[in-house]
Design a protein around this motif. Structure first.
Motif, short mmCIF file in Angstrom:
data_model
loop_
_atom_site.label_atom_id
_atom_site.label_comp_id
_atom_site.label_asym_id
_atom_site.label_seq_id
_atom_site.Cartn_x
_atom_site.Cartn_y
_atom_site.Cartn_z
N ALA A 12 0.08 27.97 -53.68
CA ALA A 12 -0.32 28.70 -52.47
C ALA A 12 0.73 29.72 -52.07
CB ALA A 12 -0.57 27.71 -51.34
N ASP A 13 2.01 29.35 -52.18
CA ASP A 13 3.08 30.28 -51.82
C ASP A 13 3.08 31.50 -52.75
OD1 ASP A 13 3.87 28.57 -49.82
OD2 ASP A 13 5.59 27.73 -50.90
N ARG A 42 0.66 22.26 -55.71
CA ARG A 42 -0.28 22.93 -54.81
C ARG A 42 0.43 23.88 -53.84
NH1 ARG A 42 -5.59 21.37 -54.11
NH2 ARG A 42 -6.32 19.58 -55.34
N ARG A 43 1.52 23.41 -53.25
CA ARG A 43 2.21 24.25 -52.28
C ARG A 43 2.82 25.47 -52.95
NH1 ARG A 43 6.49 21.60 -48.23
NH2 ARG A 43 4.54 20.66 -47.53
N ALA A 99 -5.75 28.70 -53.47
CA ALA A 99 -5.04 27.81 -54.39
C ALA A 99 -5.92 26.64 -54.80
CB ALA A 99 -3.75 27.31 -53.74
N SER A 100 -6.70 26.09 -53.87
CA SER A 100 -7.59 24.97 -54.19
C SER A 100 -8.66 25.38 -55.19
CB SER A 100 -8.25 24.43 -52.92
OG SER A 100 -7.29 23.81 -52.08
N ARG A 159 -3.99 28.60 -49.11
CA ARG A 159 -4.32 27.23 -49.50
C ARG A 159 -5.75 27.14 -50.05
NH1 ARG A 159 -1.59 25.96 -44.65
NH2 ARG A 159 -3.60 25.70 -43.57
N ALA A 163 -1.42 31.55 -44.46
CA ALA A 163 -1.27 30.22 -45.05
C ALA A 163 -2.62 29.57 -45.33
CB ALA A 163 -0.43 29.33 -44.13
N ARG A 164 -3.58 29.72 -44.41
CA ARG A 164 -4.88 29.08 -44.59
C ARG A 164 -5.62 29.66 -45.79
NH1 ARG A 164 -10.06 29.93 -43.60
NH2 ARG A 164 -9.64 31.98 -42.68
N TRP A 209 -6.84 25.83 -58.57
CA TRP A 209 -6.42 24.51 -59.04
C TRP A 209 -7.56 23.78 -59.74
CZ3 TRP A 209 -1.62 22.03 -58.42
CH2 TRP A 209 -1.60 20.66 -58.73
#
Length: 382
Positions: A30-31, A26-27, A48-49, A45, A41-42, A52
């Protein structure tokens, strides 16, 4: 220099090639999105969710299917990223329903994995962690194939996704799922590729994706003693030990890594495995070889050896392969061995051979490409 120093690394893609999102945690996902689109960053994420869930819950292979993402963003994602599966080169189905897949990860890089129905809660997928193997266990066909390289986390996860595609197991988490368990018992020694194995397990076990519980994931090792505690700490999965002998002299011959990490050291590592208890027993795998390790005396010694370890003993009838130096113990001998172990209080199921007719059973895996190349070399020599 060790055998591991000789492993060929996975070839790096060209710098401008789209990045495969499969296998990224996950990280890392997001990166990658933050770097590609300059997201904070928010937002990274959040995006990415979304991705995913599409990739691991719904099995999406195309960004165009991600309908809760704006069209222009979907197009931008497709320019920079991809959702790659390994190529299914061959799928063979046994008379008992077992499915064996030959998967191509890259040119010349092929592995086999096997789906076994009616194992565990519903069915188990036996995945590979390396191309070939370095351990040369005497009874194992995979050990006759030279080690090429470790599989990446993406290539390990890709085996699961490819089989879920074939089984029609999307979306994930269905009550009627057929793939409920994962066993790292395919080609290779998982603890010689622990970082990638652990990263793949993080993806496979995520509850918002493939969602296979860590309690339903088993990692089998031939006895890489220093890595056993790390496996427990990094993954919290179930542990299986490929044992097959009760004394060092015989195990040295059957499982050569025993010469480096003898049985006493292996048993100490098992007793110290993180989280070990009656609800989280270690499985000891014991292949039954006629006239080699199948006497009543060895059954009693096995019981003595495992004293104090919450364990079950998986008795495996030897699965033959061309040129194998062993025969399988008779069924009566296996049952007598199992009876001694059971009377001592250990669960001792006899593993019913599955997929023998397609060389998909335990110890029989070997890339078809390797067999084909060997056949071609033989023909050329004639």
């Amino acid at each position: 220099m060790t055998a591991l120093d000789l492993i060929s690394p996975a070839a790096a893609p060209p710098a401008d090639a789209p990045i495969n999102l499969v296998g990224l945690g996950r990280r890392a996902l997001a990166d990658a999105l933050a770097a590609a689109f300059g997201l904070d960053a928010r937002k990274a994420r959040m995006r990415a969710s979304q991705i995913w869930r599409w990739v691991y819950h719904y099995g999406a292979t195309d960004f165009a299917a991600m309908t809760d993402i704006a069209k222009d963003m979907r197009a931008a994602l497709a320019e920079r990223f991809r959702i790659a599966r390994p190529e299914v080169v061959e799928r063979r189905i046994s008379v008992d329903g077992t499915r064996k897949y030959l998967l191509r990860m890259a040119p010349g890089i092929e592995v086999e994995c096997v789906f076994i129905p009616d194992v565990g809660r519903a069915g188990a997928l036996c995945v590979s962690s390396q191309v070939g193997c370095t351990l040369t266990c005497a009874f194992c066909h995979t050990g006759t194939q030279r080690l090429v390289r470790n599989l990446t986390a993406a290539e390990i996860v890709g085996q699961v996704l490819a089989v879920k595609d074939d089984l029609g197991e999307w979306p994930s988490g269905r009550e009627d799922r057929r793939l409920s368990n994962i066993v790292f018992m395919g080609m290779g020694e998982p603890l010689y590729n622990l970082e990638n194995v652990a990263a793949a397990i993080d993806v496979i076990s995520d509850g918002d994706g493939v969602s296979i519980s860590r309690r339903r994931i088993t990692v089998s090792t031939s006895g890489v003693v220093p890595e056993i505690p790390r496996l427990g700490e990094m993954t919290s999965t179930m542990l299986a030990i490929s044992l097959h002998a009760t004394n060092d002299a015989l195990r040295d011959a059957l499982v050569p890594i025993n010469r480096k990490y003898p049985i006493a050291a292996l048993m100490d590592a098992c007793r110290a495995y993180p989280g070990l208890g009656n609800a989280r027993r270690i499985t000891f795998e014991y292949v039954m070889l006629k006239g080699v390790n199948d006497t009543d005396a060895e059954a009693r010694e096995l019981v003595r050896l495992l004293k104090g370890i919450p364990a079950k003993i998986n008795l495996i009838p030897f699965n033959p392969w061309p040129g194998a130096p062993y025969e399988c113990s008779s069924w009566a001998r296996i049952e007598a061995f199992a009876d001694i172990v059971a009377r001592a209080g250990y669960a001792s199921p006899i593993r019913t051979p599955r997929g023998r007719d397609i060389f998909a059973a335990c110890g029989q895996l070997k890339s078809e490409s390797v067999k084909a190349r060997a056949s071609a070399r033989l023909k050329a020599a004639l």
